[in-house]
Design a protein around this motif. Structure first.
Motif, PDB file in Angstrom:
ATOM      1  N   LEU A  74      -3.740   7.685  -9.040  1.00  0.00           N
ATOM      2  CA  LEU A  74      -5.137   7.739  -8.636  1.00  0.00           C
ATOM      3  C   LEU A  74      -6.051   7.794  -9.859  1.00  0.00           C
ATOM      4  CD1 LEU A  74      -7.134   7.806  -6.318  1.00  0.00           C
ATOM      5  CD2 LEU A  74      -6.776  10.279  -6.155  1.00  0.00           C
ATOM      6  N   SER A 107      -4.663  -0.173  -3.042  1.00  0.00           N
ATOM      7  CA  SER A 107      -3.513   0.195  -2.215  1.00  0.00           C
ATOM      8  C   SER A 107      -2.526  -0.957  -2.103  1.00  0.00           C
ATOM      9  CB  SER A 107      -3.975   0.626  -0.819  1.00  0.00           C
ATOM     10  OG  SER A 107      -4.714   1.831  -0.889  1.00  0.00           O
ATOM     11  N   GLY A 122      -6.879   5.057   2.297  1.00  0.00           N
ATOM     12  CA  GLY A 122      -7.829   5.239   1.215  1.00  0.00           C
ATOM     13  C   GLY A 122      -7.480   4.395   0.006  1.00  0.00           C
ATOM     14  N   GLN A 123      -7.949   4.805  -1.156  1.00  0.00           N
ATOM     15  CA  GLN A 123      -7.702   4.083  -2.391  1.00  0.00           C
ATOM     16  C   GLN A 123      -6.349   4.472  -2.989  1.00  0.00           C
ATOM     17  OE1 GLN A 123     -11.299   3.648  -5.060  1.00  0.00           O
ATOM     18  NE2 GLN A 123     -11.982   5.405  -3.856  1.00  0.00           N
ATOM     19  N   ASP A 141      -6.922   9.209  -0.310  1.00  0.00           N
ATOM     20  CA  ASP A 141      -6.691   8.530  -1.579  1.00  0.00           C
ATOM     21  C   ASP A 141      -5.405   9.053  -2.239  1.00  0.00           C
ATOM     22  OD1 ASP A 141      -9.131   7.290  -1.170  1.00  0.00           O
ATOM     23  OD2 ASP A 141     -10.223   8.554  -2.605  1.00  0.00           O
ATOM     24  N   ALA A 159      -5.374  13.699   0.683  1.00  0.00           N
ATOM     25  CA  ALA A 159      -5.274  13.018  -0.607  1.00  0.00           C
ATOM     26  C   ALA A 159      -4.084  13.520  -1.419  1.00  0.00           C
ATOM     27  CB  ALA A 159      -6.563  13.234  -1.402  1.00  0.00           C
TER      28      ALA A 159
END
Length: 207
Positions: A74, A107, A122-123, A141, A159
């Motif tokens: 991340l 992703s 999410g990312q 994320d 997350a």
């Protein structure tokens, strides 16, 4: 020519590269911050460090993070975004992804995985080989759903949490941030932030 930079040089990076190749990226370069002596041999060259990539960011039409560690992946994704690198997602051609699902920037959905209707990723999320994310799931994320893991409908994952290989999560369960679900665990109840659970049914890991 479609040129893709992959930040990372280990096994996951090579899995991402393999899916990217199948998805039509024609030029792949890996960048790894370990010393050259530690770079793993494979079909794609390690071209230097992530700083080397950053110095030539405009040479690539896309960038993905090939790092399994959720926090590190991340962080690298956010660094790439801050440098203005193109927002890239990757779906292996053998994966099944509903056109009504949302896949966040950075992703990857790898070989034979499934993401169903109205799931939201999410990312910098990994849905790894043959994993399934069913309808209405919400993944924060930096989440990693490991190979063969199965999330039933409406599961929420916070997350940076990690769902271990072959784990099963019952419908409607909420998993907090930074949680770890052990390999093969069967999760029938909510899991708080930061907790590691193992077993069938899944229970807190006693250290």
């Amino acid at each position: 020519m479609r040129s893709l930079a992959i930040l990372g040089g280990g096994g996951h990076a090579r899995s991402v590269a393999s899916s990217a190749e199948r998805a039509g990226w024609t030029s792949l370069a890996l960048f790894d911050d370990r010393s050259p002596e530690a770079w793993e041999r494979g079909p794609w060259p390690v071209s230097g460090s992530t700083d080397d990539w950053a110095a030539a960011v405009e040479a690539y039409q896309g960038v993905l993070i090939g790092v399994g560690d959720n926090v590190a992946r991340l962080a690298l994704h956010l660094r790439a975004s801050g440098l203005g690198a193109p927002a890239t997602t990757l779906i292996d051609p053998s994966a099944s992804v509903s056109r009504h699902a949302h896949i966040g920037a950075g992703s990857v959905v790898l070989a034979a995985a499934c993401v169903n209707v109205q799931a939201q990723l999410g990312q910098a999320v990994i849905v790894n080989t043959a994993a399934t994310v069913d309808h209405d799931c919400r993944l924060g994320d930096g989440v990693h759903v490991s190979p063969g893991a199965n999330l039933a409908g409406g599961v929420v994952v916070g997350a940076r949490s990690w769902i271990g290989i072959g784990a099963v999560v019952r419908q409607g369960v909420a998993i907090g941030c930074d949680a770890v679900i052990g390999a093969g665990a069967v999760v029938l109840a909510d899991v708080p932030d930061g907790l590691t659970v193992v077993g069938n049914p899944a229970r807190k890991l006693e250290r």
